[in-house]
Design an enzyme around this catalytic site. Structure first.
Site, PDB file in Angstrom:
ATOM      1  N   GLU A 425       0.835  -1.207   0.000  1.00 24.19           N
ATOM      2  CA  GLU A 425       0.000   0.000   0.000  1.00 24.19           C
ATOM      3  C   GLU A 425       0.870   1.258   0.000  1.00 24.19           C
ATOM      4  O   GLU A 425       0.703   2.150   0.843  1.00 24.19           O
ATOM      5  CB  GLU A 425      -0.957  -0.013   1.195  1.00 24.19           C
ATOM      6  CG  GLU A 425      -1.962  -1.141   1.139  1.00 24.19           C
ATOM      7  CD  GLU A 425      -3.011  -1.076   2.240  1.00 24.19           C
ATOM      8  OE1 GLU A 425      -2.939  -0.155   3.090  1.00 24.19           O
ATOM      9  OE2 GLU A 425      -3.910  -1.930   2.255  1.00 24.19           O
ATOM     10  N   GLU A 504      -3.998  -8.873  -0.121  1.00 28.46           N
ATOM     11  CA  GLU A 504      -4.570  -8.655   1.216  1.00 28.46           C
ATOM     12  C   GLU A 504      -6.075  -8.632   1.074  1.00 28.46           C
ATOM     13  O   GLU A 504      -6.619  -7.887   0.255  1.00 28.46           O
ATOM     14  CB  GLU A 504      -4.057  -7.335   1.804  1.00 28.46           C
ATOM     15  CG  GLU A 504      -4.267  -7.184   3.293  1.00 28.46           C
ATOM     16  CD  GLU A 504      -3.428  -6.027   3.843  1.00 28.46           C
ATOM     17  OE1 GLU A 504      -2.197  -6.017   3.614  1.00 28.46           O
ATOM     18  OE2 GLU A 504      -4.016  -5.126   4.466  1.00 28.46           O
TER      19      GLU A 504
END
Length: 778
Positions: A425, A504
Site C-alpha cells: 500500500e 490482502e
C-alpha cells in the site's frame, strides 16, 4: 584447536565441545551460538560502547530479547495505536568474550538476525556500523579489531525512541538470534551460494549451484566438493570442481547436478534436500557449509493462476505480522510451530510476510511444513503513513538497496518462497513513468540476485492511483492488489495477459467467491492469520482481524474459513451472543443471561452436503449446502441443554459438533500443546487452563483470576488470554480468564526431569499437569 569461549561457559560444556570438534573441521568454518550471557540496560548510557565501561549493575540475560513487551501498557506511550501503546526508547547490550590466539589468522564476523531498531554496534570501542531497519539481518567483520586470549567487548545500542515509527508493534532490542562465525582467509562468501532447480519433474531434476568463494589468502587452486543429500541422510550425488582464485579476489563455481527421480517439494509433501559444500586447499578442508533446498517448479499463469510442479492450486493465504502475542517480537520457533499447525488445520497453504523480512527460522519452518511464501520487503517507501510517520520512510532513500539486497541474498534458497513483494500500500506517487522508476529500481535489485521468482507489490486503491490505466501495472510480473476484488477482476478481464493475485483480503464471502470462481485468481492472503499487537484504538491494544486470537483460540472467521478451505469434513456451530440476533458470533450454548436469552440466531459453517441441527435430541431440520458456500441458518428458541449439528455426505455422517450449556464454575482443567520439551530457547509448550463446571463443560463466561505456578525445572515466558482489551502484564504468572480460558507459555530450564505446572483460582478446584524434559530434539 578452533573454538570460541566465554567467561561463563561451563567447563563440562567446553569439554563436550572439544570432544565433538574433529581435527578436519577444526580447520574449517566454526559457527557459534552467541545468544547467551549478555548484559542489558534500558535507557541511553553515556560511554557504554567503551570496553572499560563498568556494566556490572546491568541485567544479565540471553537474547533474543524484547524489552518492550514487558510493558506496561499506557495510552500516553509514544508508540501510540500503531505500536500498541507499549513502551519505546533506547536499550544497550554488552557481551564479553575471548578468542584463542591460534585463531588470529582466521576471519571472524558477527551475524545478527535482527535488531529493533536503528542499531549501532561496536567491538572493543570501534564503531562497526549502523542499520536503521529493525527487520533486516546483517553481519560485521570483527577481524581487524579483535584481541586474542584476552577479553573482547561487543556493545549494541538499539534505538526506537523516535515515534511513531510503525503502524504495528515492533518490539525493541536484540530480538532475534546472534552468531559468531570464524572462517579461514579463503572461504565461502556470506550468503554467496545460490541454489536453483531449473528442471523439476518426477523423473528428472537439475540442481544448479552458484558458489562464490572469497580469497583473502594466497592465490592458488581450490577444490569444491558438493554432496546432495536427501531427507533420509543419503548422499544421492557428489560432484567436484576446481578454481584458481587470485589473492584478494572472488571466484565463482557453477555446477549443474542431475538427480534422477527426485522427491519434489510441494505443499502436501515438503521434501527437502541439503547441499553440503566443502572447500579444500590441496587435501586440507578449509571451509564447509550446508544449505537446505527443495526441488520444485513454480509458476504463475495469466489464465489459470498458480501452478506448483504441474498442478494448478489456489493459494489459500494469510498475512502474518512478526509478533508472537505474549512473547512480543522475540518469538521462539515453538510458538510459530503451534500457530502453523492451526493454520494448516484451517486449510492455509500460503503466508505473506507482512510487511518486512521475517526471521530465518520462520522461513525454515515454512520449508519444512509446506507453506508457500510471499516474501515482502517494506511497508513504506518515501511517503509516510498515519501512525507511523517516523518510520522507514525516513531511511528508504539511503538504505532500500542494501536492505533489499540483503533480504534476497539471505532468503533465496528457501523453496517456500514463490514470489517477492517490494511494497505494501505504497503512498508514493506511482504515476507512470516517473512513479514506476522507484518500483523498477527495486525489481532490478531483486532480479540481480534472484531472477527465478516473480516480483509484485500490494497495490493500494489502484482505481484511484490509476496504475491500471497509466501503464504501471502492464510491467508488473504479477499484479497484486489489496481488497476491492472486483477491481482486480475487472482489470484482469480488461487485460487477460495479466497475472493477478489478492495480496490482502478480508473474511467476507464475496471475497472468497472471487477466489473460488475465477480461475485466473492465483490466490488471496487474508488479513490476518493471527491477531497481532498494535494497530488498535485504546483501550484495545491488539488488531483483532485474525482467524485466531493472540492466545491461539479459534475465532468466528476462522471457523467459517475452515468450512471453505479445509479438505476434511467440517461442521461448526455459532450463535449470536445476545438475544434476537444481536451481539457477536460465539461458539457455545451458554448465554451470559439465561433469563433474557430466548431467541437464538444459529449458523452452521460446513462443507458437507447436508447438515441437520438438533436441540436436546430433537431435530430442527436439515439443510443442503448452498451453492454460494454461505452458512446454513436457523432461528432457534433457546433451551438449556445441548445443541448438535451433524454433517452428512451421500447420507453418511462425516462430521458433527455439539455444545452443552454450562453450570457454575467448579474447577480448572489443564492441557498441554507439547508433551515434551528440551532445554532449548526455541522449544515451548502452551499450557491452557480452562474453567469448567462439575461435569467438565467449559464455562465460557468465566473470568476468574488464574494463577500459574511452575517447578524450578521450567519457566513461564508469557501468559495471555486473547482479550484485546486486557492491559495485564504478559510476564506476570497470573491472568484473568477470558471466554473461560487463559494460557501460560513455558520452557524447560534444565536438561532432564519433569516440569510441574499448576493453575489455581479462588473458589475453584485447581488443575495440574506435567511436561517431560527430553534430550535435544532434531
Amino acid at each position: 584447536m578452533n573454538y570460541f569461549k566465554t567467561k561463563h561457559l561451563p567447563f563440562s560444556l567446553l569439554l563436550l565441545f572439544l570432544a565433538l570438534t574433529t581435527n578436519a573441521f577444526s580447520q574449517a568454518r566454526n559457527t557459534t551460538n552467541f545468544d547467551s550471557d549478555w548484559q542489558f540496560s534500558k535507557g541511553d548510557v553515556l560511554g557504554a560502547e567503551k570496553p572499560q565501561f563498568n556494566a556490572k549493575q546491568w541485567t544479565k540475560l540471553n537474547v533474543p530479547h524484547d524489552w518492550s513487551i514487558e510493558g506496561p501498557y499506557d495510552r500516553d506511550n509514544t508508540s501510540g495505536r500503531g505500536g500498541g501503546y507499549l513502551p519505546t526508547g533506547i536499550g544497550w547490550y554488552r557481551k564479553t568474550f575471548e578468542i584463542n590466539k591460534e585463531d588470529a589468522k582466521k576471519r571472524t564476523s558477527i551475524e545478527f538476525d535482527g535488531i529493533m531498531a536503528n542499531s549501532d554496534v561496536w567491538i572493543n570501542g570501534t564503531h562497526l556500523g549502523k542499520r536503521p531497519y529493525g527487520y533486516i539481518s546483517f553481519s560485521y567483520d570483527l577481524t581487524p579489531y579483535l584481541n586474542f586470549d584476552k577479553p573482547n567487548v561487543i556493545a549494541v545500542r538499539a534505538d526506537n525512541s523516535t515515534q511513531p515509527a510503525s503502524r504495528w508493534y515492533t518490539g525493541a532490542g536484540i530480538y532475534r538470534h546472534v552468531r559468531l562465525v570464524s572462517v579461514n582467509p579463503t572461504h565461502f562468501t556470506h550468503w554467496g551460494t545460490f541454489i536453483t532447480t531449473p528442471v523439476a519433474t518426477a523423473t528428472r531434476g537439475v540442481v544448479n549451484l552458484k558458489v562464490e568463494i572469497e580469497n583473502k589468502g594466497i592465490a592458488g587452486d581450490y577444490n569444491v566438493q558438493i554432496d546432495i543429500i536427501d531427507k533420509a541422510g543419503k548422499i544421492v550425488k557428489t560432484v567436484e570442481s576446481q578454481k584458481n582464485i587470485a589473492a584478494n579476489a572472488t571466484g565463482l563455481i557453477t555446477q549443474d547436478i542431475e538427480i534422477a527421480n527426485p522427491k519434489l517439494w510441494n505443499i502436501d509433501q515438503p521434501n527437502l534436500y541439503t547441499a553440503t559444500t566443502k572447500l579444500y586447499s590441496g587435501k586440507t578442508l578449509i571451509d564447509n557449509q550446508t544449505i537446505s533446498f527443495g526441488i520444485k517448479k513454480s509458476e504463475f499463469i495469466a489464465e489459470t493462476g498458480y501452478w506448483l510442479n504441474g498442478k494448478n492450486i489456489k493459494l489459500f493465504g494469510v498475512c502474518l505480522h512478526h509478533d508472537g502475542g505474549a512473547v512480543g517480537a522475540a518469538v521462539p520457533l515453538g510458538v510459530w510451530k503451534e500457530r502453523f499447525k492451526k493454520l494448516k488445520e484451517v486449510g492455509v497453504n500460503a503466508i505473506r510476510t507482512s510487511h518486512n523480512p521475517v526471521s530465518p527460522e520462520f522461513l525454515d519452518l515454512c520449508d519444512q511444513m509446506g507453506f508457500v511464501v510471499m516474501n515482502e520487503t517494506f511497508d513504506t517507501w518515501t511517503a509516510a503513513k498515519h501512525n507511523g510517520e517516523k518510520g522507514y520512510n525516513l531511511y528508504f532513500k539511503e538504505w532500500w538497496e542494501q536492505d533489499t539486497k540483503d533480504m534476497i541474498l539471505r532468503d533465496r534458497n528457501h523453496p517456500s518462497i514463490v514470489i517477492y513483494s517490494i511494497g505494501n500500500e505504497i503512498h508514493d506517487d506511482l504515476s507512470y513513468p516517473e512513479g514506476y522508476k522507484t518500483y523498477k529500481m527495486q525489481e532490478d535489485v531483486v532480479k540481480k540476485y534472484d531472477n527465478t521468482r516473480p516480483v509484485t507489490m500490494a497495490l493500494f486503491r489502484p482505481a484511484n492511483s490509476k496504475v491500471y490505466l497509466s501503464g504501471f501495472a502492464d510491467h508488473m510480473d504479477v499484479v497484486g492488489q489489496n481488497y476491492r476484488e472486483n477491481e482486480l477482476i475487472a482489470a484482469h478481464e480488461a487485460h487477460p495477459n495479466w497475472k493477478v493475485i489478492g495480496t490482502e483480503n478480508t473474511h467476507v464471502i464475496s471475497q472468497w467467491l472471487a477466489l473460488r470462481d475465477k480461475p485466473y485468481m492465483a490466490g488471496q492472503f487474508l488479513w490476518t492469520g493471527y491477531d497481532y499487537l498494535g494497530e488498535a484504538d485504546w483501550p484495545e491494544t491488539t488488531n483483532n482481524q485474525g482467524l485466531f486470537d493472540r492466545a491461539g483460540n479459534w475465532k468466528q472467521q476462522g471457523l467459517q474459513r475452515d468450512s471453505w478451505w479445509s479438505t476434511e469434513a467440517v461442521v461448526h456451530i455459532v450463535r449470536k451472543s445476545d438475544n434476537a440476533g444481536a451481539g457477536s458470533w460465539v461458539a457455545d450454548w451458554t448465554p451470559t443471561d439465561f433469563d433474557t436469552y430466548d431467541n437464538a440466531k444459529v449458523q452452521v459453517y460446513s462443507n458437507c452436503d447436508e447438515v441437520e441441527l438438533f436441540l436436546n435430541e430433537k431435530s430442527l431440520g436439515s439443510m443442503k449446502k448452498p451453492e454460494n458456500d454461505s452458512p446454513r441458518e436457523w432461528n432457534v428458541t433457546f433451551a438449556e441443554g445441548t445443541i448438535k449439528a451433524i454433517g452428512k455426505n451421500n447420507g453418511k455422517v462425516v462430521a458433527q459438533e455439539a455444545f452443552t450449556s454450562a453450570g457454575e464454575p467448579a474447577k480448572i482443567i489443564i492441557t498441554k500443546s507439547n508433551p515434551t520439551l528440551s532445554n532449548n530457547w526455541d522449544d515451548v509448550s502452551f499450557i491452557t487452563a480452562t474453567v469448567v463446571d462439575e461435569k467438565g463443560i467449559p464455562c465460557v463466561n468465566a473470568d476468574n483470576l488464574i494463577k500459574f505456578t511452575i517447578s524450578d525445572s521450567g519457566k513461564i515466558i508469557g501468559v495471555d488470554n486473547g482479550n484485546v482489551m486486557s492491559h495485564e502484564s504478559y510476564q506476570s504468572p497470573e491472568r484473568h480468564a477470558y471466554n473461560g480460558k487463559a494460557i501460560a507459555i513455558i520452557k524447560a530450564s534444565q536438561n532432564g526431569g519433569k516440569i510441574e505446572i499448576k493453575a489455581t483460582a479462588e473458589g475453584l478446584e485447581s488443575g495440574a499437569i506435567t511436561v517431560d524434559i527430553v534430550a535435544e530434539k532434531n
